[in-house]
Motif scaffolding. Structure first.
Motif, PDB file in Angstrom:
ATOM      1  N   LEU A  77       5.303  10.321  -6.923  1.00 23.07           N
ATOM      2  CA  LEU A  77       6.534  10.314  -7.724  1.00 23.07           C
ATOM      3  C   LEU A  77       6.203  10.535  -9.193  1.00 23.07           C
ATOM      4  O   LEU A  77       6.853  11.322  -9.879  1.00 23.07           O
ATOM      5  CB  LEU A  77       7.265   8.973  -7.555  1.00 23.07           C
ATOM      6  N   SER A  78       5.156   9.863  -9.668  1.00 23.61           N
ATOM      7  CA  SER A  78       4.786   9.994 -11.081  1.00 23.61           C
ATOM      8  C   SER A  78       4.351  11.417 -11.408  1.00 23.61           C
ATOM      9  O   SER A  78       4.479  11.866 -12.535  1.00 23.61           O
ATOM     10  CB  SER A  78       3.649   9.026 -11.433  1.00 23.61           C
ATOM     11  N   ALA A  79       3.824  12.108 -10.396  1.00 25.84           N
ATOM     12  CA  ALA A  79       3.383  13.486 -10.627  1.00 25.84           C
ATOM     13  C   ALA A  79       4.518  14.477 -10.361  1.00 25.84           C
ATOM     14  O   ALA A  79       4.308  15.689 -10.379  1.00 25.84           O
ATOM     15  CB  ALA A  79       2.187  13.800  -9.721  1.00 25.84           C
ATOM     16  N   GLU A 136      12.655   5.306 -20.162  1.00 24.73           N
ATOM     17  CA  GLU A 136      13.674   4.983 -19.145  1.00 24.73           C
ATOM     18  C   GLU A 136      13.980   6.223 -18.314  1.00 24.73           C
ATOM     19  O   GLU A 136      14.168   6.146 -17.103  1.00 24.73           O
ATOM     20  CB  GLU A 136      14.973   4.494 -19.823  1.00 24.73           C
ATOM     21  N   GLN A 137      14.022   7.358 -19.004  1.00 28.58           N
ATOM     22  CA  GLN A 137      14.342   8.609 -18.322  1.00 28.58           C
ATOM     23  C   GLN A 137      13.283   8.934 -17.267  1.00 28.58           C
ATOM     24  O   GLN A 137      13.590   9.360 -16.158  1.00 28.58           O
ATOM     25  CB  GLN A 137      14.450   9.739 -19.361  1.00 28.58           C
ATOM     26  N   GLN A 138      12.010   8.691 -17.650  1.00 28.44           N
ATOM     27  CA  GLN A 138      10.919   8.970 -16.692  1.00 28.44           C
ATOM     28  C   GLN A 138      11.027   8.069 -15.462  1.00 28.44           C
ATOM     29  O   GLN A 138      10.735   8.489 -14.349  1.00 28.44           O
ATOM     30  CB  GLN A 138       9.561   8.816 -17.369  1.00 28.44           C
ATOM     31  N   VAL A 139      11.448   6.808 -15.691  1.00 25.06           N
ATOM     32  CA  VAL A 139      11.639   5.887 -14.560  1.00 25.06           C
ATOM     33  C   VAL A 139      12.698   6.466 -13.621  1.00 25.06           C
ATOM     34  O   VAL A 139      12.492   6.559 -12.401  1.00 25.06           O
ATOM     35  CB  VAL A 139      12.091   4.483 -15.051  1.00 25.06           C
ATOM     36  N   GLU A 140      13.822   6.898 -14.218  1.00 26.29           N
ATOM     37  CA  GLU A 140      14.917   7.428 -13.388  1.00 26.29           C
ATOM     38  C   GLU A 140      14.497   8.724 -12.704  1.00 26.29           C
ATOM     39  O   GLU A 140      14.845   8.969 -11.553  1.00 26.29           O
ATOM     40  CB  GLU A 140      16.192   7.644 -14.233  1.00 26.29           C
ATOM     41  N   ASN A 170       7.966  -1.979 -10.642  1.00 23.33           N
ATOM     42  CA  ASN A 170       6.692  -1.565 -11.240  1.00 23.33           C
ATOM     43  C   ASN A 170       6.918  -0.534 -12.338  1.00 23.33           C
ATOM     44  O   ASN A 170       6.331  -0.618 -13.413  1.00 23.33           O
ATOM     45  CB  ASN A 170       5.773  -0.945 -10.175  1.00 23.33           C
ATOM     46  N   TYR A 171       7.783   0.448 -12.047  1.00 20.88           N
ATOM     47  CA  TYR A 171       8.077   1.462 -13.063  1.00 20.88           C
ATOM     48  C   TYR A 171       8.748   0.838 -14.285  1.00 20.88           C
ATOM     49  O   TYR A 171       8.428   1.151 -15.424  1.00 20.88           O
ATOM     50  CB  TYR A 171       8.982   2.556 -12.483  1.00 20.88           C
ATOM     51  N   GLU A 172       9.688  -0.062 -14.021  1.00 25.96           N
ATOM     52  CA  GLU A 172      10.402  -0.675 -15.153  1.00 25.96           C
ATOM     53  C   GLU A 172       9.454  -1.495 -16.019  1.00 25.96           C
ATOM     54  O   GLU A 172       9.563  -1.496 -17.242  1.00 25.96           O
ATOM     55  CB  GLU A 172      11.579  -1.516 -14.649  1.00 25.96           C
ATOM     56  N   ASN A 173       8.501  -2.174 -15.379  1.00 26.93           N
ATOM     57  CA  ASN A 173       7.510  -2.925 -16.158  1.00 26.93           C
ATOM     58  C   ASN A 173       6.663  -1.992 -17.011  1.00 26.93           C
ATOM     59  O   ASN A 173       6.329  -2.307 -18.152  1.00 26.93           O
ATOM     60  CB  ASN A 173       6.607  -3.744 -15.230  1.00 26.93           C
ATOM     61  N   THR A 174       6.317  -0.833 -16.430  1.00 24.57           N
ATOM     62  CA  THR A 174       5.540   0.144 -17.196  1.00 24.57           C
ATOM     63  C   THR A 174       6.356   0.614 -18.401  1.00 24.57           C
ATOM     64  O   THR A 174       5.827   0.766 -19.505  1.00 24.57           O
ATOM     65  CB  THR A 174       5.173   1.358 -16.303  1.00 24.57           C
ATOM     66  N   ALA A 175       7.653   0.813 -18.174  1.00 19.14           N
ATOM     67  CA  ALA A 175       8.529   1.256 -19.276  1.00 19.14           C
ATOM     68  C   ALA A 175       8.615   0.167 -20.347  1.00 19.14           C
ATOM     69  O   ALA A 175       8.581   0.462 -21.547  1.00 19.14           O
ATOM     70  CB  ALA A 175       9.912   1.593 -18.733  1.00 19.14           C
ATOM     71  N   LYS A 176       8.685  -1.097 -19.906  1.00 15.41           N
ATOM     72  CA  LYS A 176       8.762  -2.205 -20.870  1.00 15.41           C
ATOM     73  C   LYS A 176       7.533  -2.242 -21.753  1.00 15.41           C
ATOM     74  O   LYS A 176       7.588  -2.597 -22.921  1.00 15.41           O
ATOM     75  CB  LYS A 176       8.891  -3.540 -20.119  1.00 15.41           C
ATOM     76  N   ARG A 177       6.385  -1.870 -21.167  1.00 14.09           N
ATOM     77  CA  ARG A 177       5.141  -1.868 -21.956  1.00 14.09           C
ATOM     78  C   ARG A 177       5.019  -0.600 -22.806  1.00 14.09           C
ATOM     79  O   ARG A 177       4.004  -0.377 -23.446  1.00 14.09           O
ATOM     80  CB  ARG A 177       3.935  -2.013 -21.029  1.00 14.09           C
ATOM     81  N   MET A 187       0.827  -1.205   0.000  1.00 18.60           N
ATOM     82  CA  MET A 187       0.000   0.000   0.000  1.00 18.60           C
ATOM     83  C   MET A 187       0.864   1.259   0.000  1.00 18.60           C
ATOM     84  O   MET A 187       0.672   2.148  -0.842  1.00 18.60           O
ATOM     85  CB  MET A 187      -0.891  -0.033   1.255  1.00 18.60           C
ATOM     86  N   GLY A 188       1.832   1.318   0.927  1.00 21.53           N
ATOM     87  CA  GLY A 188       2.682   2.500   1.018  1.00 21.53           C
ATOM     88  C   GLY A 188       3.432   2.744  -0.284  1.00 21.53           C
ATOM     89  O   GLY A 188       3.503   3.872  -0.776  1.00 21.53           O
ATOM     90  N   GLY A 189       3.968   1.687  -0.846  1.00 16.33           N
ATOM     91  CA  GLY A 189       4.713   1.805  -2.107  1.00 16.33           C
ATOM     92  C   GLY A 189       3.817   2.317  -3.226  1.00 16.33           C
ATOM     93  O   GLY A 189       4.187   3.209  -3.997  1.00 16.33           O
ATOM     94  N   GLY A 190       2.613   1.745  -3.316  1.00 13.08           N
ATOM     95  CA  GLY A 190       1.656   2.169  -4.355  1.00 13.08           C
ATOM     96  C   GLY A 190       1.285   3.629  -4.192  1.00 13.08           C
ATOM     97  O   GLY A 190       1.218   4.392  -5.171  1.00 13.08           O
ATOM     98  N   ILE A 191       1.067   4.040  -2.946  1.00 11.41           N
ATOM     99  CA  ILE A 191       0.713   5.445  -2.688  1.00 11.41           C
ATOM    100  C   ILE A 191       1.869   6.355  -3.117  1.00 11.41           C
ATOM    101  O   ILE A 191       1.677   7.368  -3.793  1.00 11.41           O
ATOM    102  CB  ILE A 191       0.363   5.666  -1.193  1.00 11.41           C
ATOM    103  N   ALA A 192       3.084   5.944  -2.743  1.00 10.10           N
ATOM    104  CA  ALA A 192       4.259   6.753  -3.091  1.00 10.10           C
ATOM    105  C   ALA A 192       4.347   6.969  -4.598  1.00 10.10           C
ATOM    106  O   ALA A 192       4.639   8.076  -5.066  1.00 10.10           O
ATOM    107  CB  ALA A 192       5.521   6.061  -2.577  1.00 10.10           C
ATOM    108  N   MET A 193       4.056   5.921  -5.364  1.00  9.26           N
ATOM    109  CA  MET A 193       4.188   6.022  -6.824  1.00  9.26           C
ATOM    110  C   MET A 193       3.302   7.120  -7.411  1.00  9.26           C
ATOM    111  O   MET A 193       3.673   7.774  -8.388  1.00  9.26           O
ATOM    112  CB  MET A 193       3.852   4.672  -7.475  1.00  9.26           C
ATOM    113  N   ASN A 194       2.135   7.321  -6.820  1.00  7.57           N
ATOM    114  CA  ASN A 194       1.249   8.378  -7.331  1.00  7.57           C
ATOM    115  C   ASN A 194       1.939   9.731  -7.316  1.00  7.57           C
ATOM    116  O   ASN A 194       1.821  10.511  -8.252  1.00  7.57           O
ATOM    117  CB  ASN A 194      -0.004   8.483  -6.461  1.00  7.57           C
TER     118      ASN A 194
END
Ligand code: 3H9
Length: 678
Positions: A313-315, A351-355, A339-346, A304-311
């Motif tokens: 970070l992505s913004a 890659e830059q956005q992941v970093e 999770n980010y890397e999988n999104t990049a793979k799709r 849960m915490g990780g998923g929340i954090a991603m919101n």
């Protein structure tokens, strides 16, 4: 001032619309367009026309508030026919979002130029409709049926660059020089024969390869299940290749009218406004000063915490994530990266956005590192004592003026706030799992939560791409509170003789992605189990003792094969029968209709109670919660809108027939022939 004005730039007439907030194509705008074209045609000095909009966007579509009311002034379709018929070249100058009727205006123009940040699309399906001003006929003639299909059928807009690549946009122009560049482009077209979209021939691809339509249907079957408009959209695009333009437009009109008068579109238009209404908080000025949120702290790096954090970070909002143990922290950060890397793979991230996202994440083992955060969200174990300890500690460490939020899904926020010296800065932010994917954010307003704190959370939710709704403090808030009576009935019915897979199937047929027993298997039947196989008091205890812990072990209520296909289990049927016999329940056949009524009507009743107690501001907020957090089918408009379409008297009669409680508000509204929405 008029919503459409014209400006002569030597031999070019510029028609400028200014109808805030989104330049919707209401009656006055349509009339203004027709008048503008008339002016251009009757003025011999004018040799070309540019249509552009002031404000934040090109036309974002027909004015949805006019739907269902008598038509005033020229119809959009007629206005666009006049525009296209012009023998002087007409150029659309696009910025912002050219959506729906706005895209159709652009298509009726002879040429289109756009700034790089513009987006173009036909989102009518999201309102349960298809384009109704010849968009389904002009677009395939310009870009081909294959490129038109995803635009018309999914309703997702495309970027200006993509539009340029498929031939929808003729030229990408300067971000800050649209007005001048469009005029220059229009001048270049003077003297050339005008190019009308309705006469385009790109639509032949659908005739030469008709298989594209079935392939598209199959590829998108899961996403489109239950929705009427996408199928109509496919038929309309197909017709663009098979019929003359005039016949195709007739076909589009037939399909459009049928959808416009149907319940799905009414439900989806209700939802469009519901989502926007949910952003407004009664009694709070929307312009209130907000608290700047420059860094967010998250306590807990689990799922849960990780998923929340991603919101965040992505913004682009920096996050400090705190765990107590190093291995848990490393694991949590690792999952975020994966999770980010999988999104990049799709292909949905570079890659830059992941970093970039990972670069603004600060992992820490110390609460002290949360001191400078503007908002801290705790996602720790769901237990009141634990939460209280966490909040006391946070209150002592985190700077004054910062917001402290709990991700609890049912605990009392006021009780948590009371352990701090800043209860006005405390609220609930209930994310849904997986938190980086699920759209809903239930914002729980404590008794003392300050207005600016609430509004800051509301605005922030939009920034991180969530759909938010406010709930008062009550067990389970809006969403989980309404889930309880449904689950209770589901459990009860399988003890009375209903097969559990029939209960699931009724909800699937209604349009939910899964039923309660499938959900239990997915979440894990063993969640909250006492772990003593000898102690069997409930059905869950019996299933867990038999090793039926859910999908993760290949068996729960259902048996699962490797592809996760479910089959009802004889063993479970036997266990249920034993429980029912022990309870002395008489077994009977329960009809699908009864199952549906007993699952859904009590939810409506609970929704009415929530309104009665003022825990939701409006019925449509409840619809927003259930559509975005629990898979209630969008095309029925949510539980409260669905109840309106069923008739509240029908709901009351059903509840009474099944011996279920009816709350006063529901009974009262039903007896007066009222609805929850409007
Ligand atoms: C159509 O075009 C049919 C045609 O084929 C022809 C038929 C003959 N009408 O979303 P926001 C309001 S169907 C009326 O918060 P954002 C909205 O309610 C249409 N009102 O802003 C809100 O009001 P309030 C196809 C509209 O920046 C305010 O504007 N087009 C309309 O987050 C701000 O909206 C669509 O489906 C409208 N068309 O997003 C596009 N659109 O402040 C629908 C917005 O009182 N619109 N409002 O709550 C959108 O997707 C987004 O509004 C947009 C801006 C992306 C444009």
């Amino acid at each position: 001032m008029s919503v459409v004005t014209t400006e002569k730039q030597d031999n070019v007439l510029v028609i400028i619309a200014d109808n805030p907030p989104v330049n919707a194509l209401g009656a006055a705008v349509r009339q203004g367009l027709v008048d503008g074209i008339d002016q251009a045609l009757s003025d011999d000095d004018i040799e070309a026309v540019v249509i552009r909009c002031d404000g934040r966007t090109f036309f974002a579509g027909a004015d949805i508030t006019e739907f269902g009311k008598p038509m005033k002034g020229p119809s959009l379709a007629d206005a666009l026919d006049q525009l296209e018929a012009s023998n002087k070249p007409v150029v659309a100058a696009i910025h912002g979002t050219a959506l729906g009727g706005g895209c159709e205006v652009a298509l009726a123009c002879h040429y289109r130029v756009a700034v790089p940040s513009a987006k173009i699309g036909l989102p009518e399906v999201k309102l349960g409709l298809i384009p109704g001003a010849a968009g389904t006929q002009r677009l395939p003639r310009v870009v081909g049926a294959e490129a038109a299909l995803p635009m018309v059928v999914t309703g997702n807009p495309i970027s200006a660059t993509k539009a340029h690549a498929i031939g929808l946009v003729d030229k990408i122009v300067g971000e800050d020089s649209l007005a001048d560049d469009a005029i220059a482009f229009a001048r270049e077209q003077i003297g050339k024969p005008v190019r009308r979209s309705s006469e385009g021939t790109a639509n032949r691809d659908g005739v030469e390869n008709p298989a594209i339509f079935d392939e598209f249907r199959q590829k998108n079957a899961r996403k489109l299940r239950g929705f009427e408009a996408p199928e109509a959209a496919i038929q309309a695009v197909k017709a663009a290749g098979e019929l003359s333009y005039a016949e195709g437009v007739k076909k589009e009109r037939e399909l459009f009218t049928r959808l416009m008068t149907g319940t799905q579109s009414a439900a989806m238009r209700h939802y469009f406004f519901a989502e926007r209404a949910a952003n407004k908080i009664d009694g709070i000025d929307p312009k209130i000063d907000l608290i700047p949120i420059n860094r967010v702290g998250i306590l807990g790096a689990g799922t849960m915490g990780g998923g929340i954090a991603m919101n965040f970070l992505s913004a682009g909002i920096p996050v400090t994530i705190v765990e107590l143990k190093e291995d848990a922290l490393d694991r949590g950060v690792g999952v975020i990266r994966k999770n980010y890397e999988n999104t990049a793979k799709r292909g949905r991230m570079t890659e830059q956005q992941v970093e970039d996202a990972m670069g603004i994440l600060t992992p820490s083992l110390s609460y002290d590192d949360l001191a400078d955060c503007d908002l801290v969200i705790e996602a720790v174990f769901e237990n009141m004592d634990v939460k209280k300890q966490v909040f006391s500690k946070l209150d002592a460490i985190v700077k004054q003026g910062a917001i402290l939020a709990s991700n609890t899904s049912y605990l009392n926020i006021d009780e948590i706030a009371a352990v701090t010296k800043r209860p006005e800065y405390v609220l609930g932010l209930h994310f849904f799992s997986p938190a980086n994917v699920m759209k809903l954010l239930e914002i729980v307003r404590g008794e003392k939560t300050a207005d600016d704190v609430l509004m800051t959370a509301m605005k922030l939710s939009k920034k991180i791409g969530k759909v938010a709704a406010v709930s008062g403090v009550c067990p389970g808030f809006i969403g989980n509170r309404m889930l309880s009576p449904r689950q209770e009935q589901a459990n009860q019915m399988i003890m009375e003789g209903a097969n559990y897979w029939e209960v699931d199937d009724v909800l699937l047929e209604f349009g939910f992605p899964m039923g309660p027993f499938q959900m239990s298997d997915l979440a894990g039947v063993d969640i909250g189990w006492h772990r003593d196989p000898e102690r069997i008091e409930t059905l869950r205890d019996a299933l867990c003792a038999a090793g039926r812990w859910g999908q993760k072990v290949g068996k729960g209520f259902y048996d699962y094969d490797e592809a996760r296909n479910r089959t009802p289990s004889d063993e479970v049927k036997q266990i249920i029968a034993e429980f029912a016999a022990k309870a002395g329940n008489e077994q009977r056949v329960i009809s699908k209709e009864e199952i549906r009524e007993r699952l859904l009507y009590p939810m409506v009743n609970e929704g009415a109670k929530i309104l009665e107690e003022g825990m939701a501001q409006r019925a449509s907020d409840i619809d927003v919660v259930w559509i975005n957090g629990y898979g209630w089918p969008l095309y029925t408009g949510g539980p409260m809108f669905w109840a309106d379409t069923m008739g509240l008297d029908t709901v009351v009669a059903g509840l009474e027939q099944h011996g279920l409680p009816v709350t006063e508000l529901l009974r009262d509204k039903a007896s007066k022939g009222e609805k929850f929405n409007g």
